[in-house]
Structures are given as structure tokens and as C-alpha cells.
Design a protein around this motif. Sequence first.
Motif, PDB file in Angstrom:
ATOM      1  N   PRO A 232      -7.204  16.637  22.789  1.00  0.00           N
ATOM      2  CA  PRO A 232      -6.895  15.663  21.743  1.00  0.00           C
ATOM      3  C   PRO A 232      -8.159  15.067  21.141  1.00  0.00           C
ATOM      4  O   PRO A 232      -9.251  15.176  21.694  1.00  0.00           O
ATOM      5  N   ASP A 233      -7.986  14.441  19.985  1.00  0.00           N
ATOM      6  CA  ASP A 233      -9.089  13.672  19.414  1.00  0.00           C
ATOM      7  C   ASP A 233      -9.386  12.486  20.320  1.00  0.00           C
ATOM      8  O   ASP A 233      -8.529  11.991  21.047  1.00  0.00           O
ATOM      9  N   PRO A 335      -6.252  11.291  25.638  1.00  0.00           N
ATOM     10  CA  PRO A 335      -7.603  10.727  25.574  1.00  0.00           C
ATOM     11  C   PRO A 335      -7.696   9.513  26.481  1.00  0.00           C
ATOM     12  O   PRO A 335      -6.675   8.906  26.835  1.00  0.00           O
ATOM     13  N   THR A 372     -10.454  15.784  28.717  1.00  0.00           N
ATOM     14  CA  THR A 372     -10.130  15.170  27.432  1.00  0.00           C
ATOM     15  C   THR A 372     -11.202  14.139  27.101  1.00  0.00           C
ATOM     16  O   THR A 372     -11.914  13.668  27.986  1.00  0.00           O
TER      17      THR A 372
END
Length: 452
Positions: A232-233, A335, A372
Amino acid sequence: MADPGARISAREAIALVCETFTEHELGEVPPSGDGPLDWEGYGAARDRAARRTGSAESVVYGDATCGGVPCVVLSFEFGFLGGSLGERTGDRLEAAYALARERRRPLVSLIATGGSRMQEGMIALGQLQRVARASVLLREAGAGHVAVVRDPTTGGGWATLGAGADVVLALPGAQVGFAGSRVRPAGADPAAYSAEGQLAAGQIDAVVEEHALRDTVAFWAGALAGGADTVPDAAPVPRALGADLRLPRSGWDAVQAARDPRRPRAAAYLDDYFTRREPLRGDRCGGDDPGMLCGVGLHQGRPVAYVAQAGTATRPAGYRTATRVVELAGRFGLPVLTLVDTPGAANDAEAERAGAGAAIAGLFGAIAAARTPVTSLLIGEGGSGGALALAAPGRTWATPDSYFSVIAPEWAAAILKRDPSRVAHTADQLRLRPQDLAELGVVRGIVGPAPH
């Protein structure tokens, strides 16, 4: 043993947490006669239990939705021989785990059991190995497991399905523990075997009232439904809190600002950042550090794991809990946000006996190996390695009312045999101000300083 009629049934428990449920049937053949041990009266007892409960075994399972999230749910029927685990129970448990694994769906276990079924002897006890193997396969497949421990959850059912889940919730007042009520030492403290006692000992994540259970299970089913197929961002950096923040003029000013009791602490930052958050508590080794706030929250509708120091000296249990959360986030593609704020790691004798060094090392390793993105914000005191363990290399920011130092300036002056009057000068030499940290490349930047 308490009256089974006083406890909710397997299907009533399912109705508490699920909008829909479609039960699966294995069509298994029950043990013939009195079972593998030829235990007198066992067959008749099974027949009575089946008539009374409407269940062929002590577990029911099937497809379900929790908060709109497709799940697999298994639920124990305590009215069927005390929810005990026999060979046919193992068949159903294994099938439920396999279904969740194959469909990559969260498994929700609603547990109420007295442990392994004595009337089947070692055949029954061996079912725990089947559950353990199924749990490993579920984890390898990236599917999450949420356990709700009801009253009672004891013996192997607690030691495998319950304590082995990713998220462990409990109903208030539930009896929870490896030892059941009839096999404990005389005079044992009953609180240690309760949901509340297990929460205090770091073994479960939350005690949830029955009326809130559906919503809480739905939250966790959604949070654990993603898996880590894609990275993920990173979580956005929180904004600094405070009406009139100014960068400190001196090192000692920075220390005083970070130690100001009026300064916003981690809970305020978390409340500002998340629209909702649910806790993950305890190190699963008997410890819980109230000064380490961990869990998963929703930021702009997106689940983000968080690990936040609350301004106290961090205990070994806190570091181990943080490690558990970082690793869980990696498994489910979440995240991570960390908030750094501690005068340092706890350094008393109890902390040393509890493995402070190993606990800190574990967290350093978890963040270094994080699957992450980890975003860190220094919001107060950054006391030496006990604070650095939470800081993401290359992704740490600082607020204007914070400092980071290799050692507290008072301790530095003492080690250098300086007069106490030289502490402020030592703070300047350490270059611990936020702007110093940014210039040195220790942090990427300062969040939200007011013009000055």
C-alpha cells in the motif's frame, strides 16, 4: 460445570455478529457406539446432546457476512458435551479453516469450549495438532483470523483457536484460560482466568460488550480482508497539534517544550488522525504496557496500523506488542504509523528481567523488515534507542515541540562529569532540536511549524 442453558447457543452467537450465514454440513459419520475408547454411555450422551441442541457436533460452520465482508464463521455449541473437541469436531474445524484459506476470507471463530473430549482420550487431544496445522496454512494463505472467546473458553480450545488468532476479543466476564475451573490449584485467583484478567496480562486485545460485538467483528473482518498481495501507499504524516507552535531557540528550550505536561500526547494525535480506531493490546507473553498504544484505525476510510508511545518509559511488553502489530500489518497489507514519544526505555531491574534488550531488538528488526510502508512522527521526547526503535529509517518527521537525542542532556552531563549548571550547554552540543535533526538528516522535515 455451569448450566449450558445459561449460555448462548452456537447459532445465537452467529446471529450476534453476522448478517447472513449459510451452514455447511460435512456429512461425517459419528463415532460408532461408545467411541474409540469404548467409554460406557458415550454414545447415549452424544445422542442426548444432539437432540437437545439440534447439532450433530460441538461446532457449526459456514459462509457468512460480517459488516458486508464475506467471511467464514465457526461457532462452538457448548450445550453439546461442553463444547468439547472430539475427532468429528476436528473434521469440522479443519474444514472451516480450509474454506477460509481457499477463498482467502477472514475466519471468525466464536469459541465456547471446555477443552478436549475425555471420552475420546488421546484421539481427542490430537485434534489440537490438526487445528495448529490448519492455522499455519491459513496464515500462509494470507487470510486473517478473528477469535471471540465466550464463556467458557478453556483448555486446548483456548490454546489453539483462541490464543492463536490474529485478533482476540472476549465477552465480559467470560472464563478464559488454559486451566478449567475444576483443575486449577486450590486457592488460585479466579481473576487470572477471566477475560478481564487475560486482558490485563496481555493475552487478548479487547473485552467487548455483547451489544458492540457485531460492529467490532465487522471492523476487524474488513481490516484483515485485504492481504499483502500489493504494497500500500504510505500513511500520510499527521499534522502537528498546538495553536502556537514555534521552533525552539536552544537545545534546552527543545527539551523543556517536549517535557511540557500541557503538550498534546499520542492519544490526542490518534484521535485527530483517525475517525475510528480499535486496540491491539498485549505482548502474548504475560505483559501489557499502557504507555504503548497499538491498534488499527481508519484514516479517510482506509485502515492504518498504529504504534504510539504515550510519553512514558516504554516497557519490554510495549516493544513486543509493537513488534506484533508491525508484523500483523505486513501480513494484511496495512501501512503503519508510529508516534515517537518516550524519555527512553524502562531501565529498572524488572525491565531487564523481562528482556528489555531482546524486546527492543525485536522491534528494530520488525521495522527494518517491514513489508508495508512505515511512517513515523516524533511528537515529544525522543530518548535514545528506546525511541529510535519506533522510528522508520528515512520516513521520520518531527513536530516543533520535540527533540531526539542519543542521551538525555542530564545524563550526558553526568557521564562527562560536568556541573549541573552545564546541562543546558550540553543540550546545545547534542544538537537535538527539530531543526538540528532536519539539518543532520535524522528527520525528513518538521511538521507544521508556525512562522517565526
